[in-house]
Design an enzyme around this catalytic site. Structure first.
Site, short mmCIF file in Angstrom:
data_model
loop_
_atom_site.label_atom_id
_atom_site.label_comp_id
_atom_site.label_asym_id
_atom_site.label_seq_id
_atom_site.Cartn_x
_atom_site.Cartn_y
_atom_site.Cartn_z
N TYR A 61 -0.16 3.09 -3.32
CA TYR A 61 -1.18 4.14 -3.15
C TYR A 61 -0.65 5.35 -2.37
CZ TYR A 61 -4.39 0.11 -3.82
OH TYR A 61 -5.05 -1.00 -4.27
N ARG A 116 0.80 -1.23 0.00
CA ARG A 116 0.00 0.00 0.00
C ARG A 116 0.83 1.29 0.00
NH1 ARG A 116 -3.24 1.45 3.36
NH2 ARG A 116 -4.96 2.07 2.03
N CYS A 135 14.88 -5.41 -3.92
CA CYS A 135 15.75 -4.69 -4.83
C CYS A 135 14.93 -3.90 -5.83
CB CYS A 135 16.70 -5.65 -5.53
SG CYS A 135 17.93 -6.22 -4.36
#
Ligand SMILES: *Cc1c(COP(=O)(O)O)cnc(C)c1O
Length: 399
Positions: free
Chosen positions: A301, A297, A327
C-alpha cells in the site's frame, strides 16, 4: 509500555516479534465509546488482527465482532463472543458458507443480488439478514483500500435498490440491517454523515430495519503530521443527524461501526534486528531480519511506518534505506532518517498492530514471527515463533 519494555522483550523472546500493548487497545476503544451515544455499538473488524488473546481482550472490553470469513466467526465464538454479537460480512462466498454461519446463529450481511435471491428463495423470512450497500462514495486513503467506488466489487449498488426490494418482497426476506463500508482511512467526518443520510433515504424501503452499520474508515496517524479521525467531532455530528432523523420520522435505529485498524494499529510494535549495513554507490542500506513476508503494508500500500532504533536512541541521525531479506524488491522505507544504525541493533516499526502479522506469509520459506501481548506490565508470549517443521506441516511427501 515503554521502549525499555520493548528492548527487554526483544532480549527475552528474540526478533522478529510483534508486540501488542493491551492498554492502547483499551484506550482507543474507550475513546470511541465515549465519543458516541451510548446506544452506538462497535464491532471490531477481526481481520486486522485475530490472535485469540486479542479477540478475548476486545470481547472483554464490550465490543462485538465483525467477521469476513467463516473461520473468523468460529474464532470469535471460541474467544467467547456470543452469536448475537457477531456480524458475518463476507464477499464472494457461496451459499454454503452463509448457511454455515446460519447454523452458528450470527448476524449475516449479504453483499450481492445473486446470493440474496438464493437465500430469500430458500429461507424467506425465517432468518433476518443485513444487506451491504455500495453507496458509491469515493472515500479512503487510496484506490486499493477504498471499497465504495464504482469499480469496487463490494456491496450491492445503491442504483440496484429497486432490485433489492423486488427480491425482498417476492421472497418475503426480513432485512433488519443495512450496511456500508466505504473504505479505510477516511479523513473527513463528512463522508460518514453523507453516508448516513444515504442510509436514511434507503431506510424507508425496508420496513423491518433495526440496525444501520456504517462500517469503518477510522484513520490512525502513521507518520508525523498525519491525522487521526476526529471521533469526538464525528460522534457529535452523528448524534445530531440521528436525532433530527428521529424527530422527523419517529424511527430510531441502532447504529453500528466496525473499527479494525483504529482499535489495534497503534498497539502494535514490530521488533526486528539489523543484520547488515551495506553502503552502495547510491545509499546506505539497513538489511533487517524480516521482510514483506512479515509486514507487507509498505510494499503493498506504499504505507509509512515510523521506524526507531531502540539500541541507539541518542545516535547521530543518518539517512538510510531500510530493506528486508526477501529475494524480491523488499523496501520498508526509503531515505529514512534514523539514529545511527549498527549491525545487531534492535529496530522497531510503530503502528504495526493492524494488517501486520495478519498478512504475513512463509514466502522464501521464512518462518512467521512470534507475537507477544503486553498486559498489566507483563509480557506474555501469545504465539510461538514458527519452526522449521511448520514449513512441512501440511505437505505430503510422495517422492
Ligand atoms: C476491513 C473492514 C473493516 C475494518 O477496516 P479498518 O480500516 O481496519 O478499520 C470494517 N468492515 C469491513 C466490512 C471490512 O471489510
Amino acid at each position: 509500555m515503554t521502549d525499555k519494555n520493548l528492548i527487554k522483550i526483544a532480549e527475552e523472546f528474540g526478533t522478529p516479534t510483534y508486540v501488542y500493548d493491551a492498554e492502547s487497545i483499551k484506550n482507543h476503544y474507550e475513546k470511541l465509546t465515549s465519543s458516541f451515544h451510548k446506544s452506538t455499538r462497535f464491532f471490531y473488524a477481526a481481520k486486522a488482527l485475530t490472535n485469540i488473546n486479542i479477540l478475548k481482550y476486545i470481547k472483554n472490553l464490550g465490543a462485538g465482532l465483525d467477521c469476513v470469513s467463516i473461520n473468523e466467526v468460529k474464532l470469535g465464538l471460541k474467544a467467547g463472543f456470543t452469536h448475537n454479537n457477531i456480524l458475518f460480512t463476507p464477499n464472494c462466498v457461496d451459499l454454503l458458507e452463509i448457511e454455515e454461519a446460519m447454523k452458528l446463529k450470527v448476524h449475516i450481511n449479504i453483499d450481492n443480488i445473486s446470493i440474496l435471491e438464493q437465500f430469500g428463495t430458500k429461507y424467506g423470512n425465517t432468518y433476518p439478514i443485513f444487506v451491504r450497500i455500495n453507496p458509491h462514495i469515493y472515500a479512503g486513503g487510496n484506490h486499493k483500500i477504498s471499497t465504495g467506488h464504482i469499480d469496487s466489487k463490494f456491496g450491492i449498488s445503491i442504483h440496484q435498490l429497486r432490485h433489492i426490494t423486488r427480491v425482498m418482497k417476492s421472497t418475503n426476506l426480513l432485512i433488519e440491517g443495512l450496511h456500508m463500508h466505504t473504505g479505510s482511512e477516511i479523513k473527513d467526518p463528512e463522508v460518514f454523515i453523507q453516508g448516513l443520510e444515504i442510509m436514511f433515504e434507503l431506510a424507508e424501503h425496508f420496513p423491518d430495519l433495526k440496525y444501520i452499520d456504517m462500517g469503518s474508515g477510522f484513520k490512525v496517524p502513521y507518520q508525523e503530521g498525519d491525522i487521526e479521525t476526529d471521533v469526538k467531532t464525528l460522534g457529535k455530528k452523528v448524534e445530531k443527524v440521528l436525532a433530527e432523523y428521529h424527530k422527523e420520522s419517529g424511527i430510531k435505529f441502532e447504529l453500528w461501526f466496525e473499527p479494525g485498524k483504529y482499535l489495534v494499529s497503534t498497539s502494535g510494535h514490530f521488533l526486528v534486528k539489523s543484520n547488515v549495513i551495506k553502503q552502495t554507490t547510491a545509499t546506505v542500506f539497513v538489511g533487517i531480519n524480516s521482510g514483506f513476508n512479515h509486514l507487507i503494508r509498505p510494499m503493498f500500500y506504499d504505507s509509512h511506518h515510523i521506524i526507531d532504533n531502540l539500541s541507539n536512541p541518542k545516535g547521530a541521525e543518518r539517512i538510510y534505506t531500510v530493506v528486508g531479506n526477501i529475494c524480491e524488491t523488499d523496501t520498508f522505507a526509503w531515505d529514512r532518517k534514523l539514529n545511527e544504525v549498527r549491525e545487531n541493533d534492535i529496530l522497531v516499526f510503530r503502528n504495526a498492530g493492524a494488517y501486520g502479522f495478519e498478512m504475513s506469509s512463509n514466502f522464501n520459506s521464512r518462518l512467521k514471527p512470534a507475537e507477544v501481548l503486553f498486559l498489566d506490565g507483563k509480557a506474555h508470549l501469545i504465539r510461538r515463533r514458527e519452526e522449521f517443521d511448520d514449513l512441512l506441516k501440511n505437505q505430503i511427501e510422495v517422492l
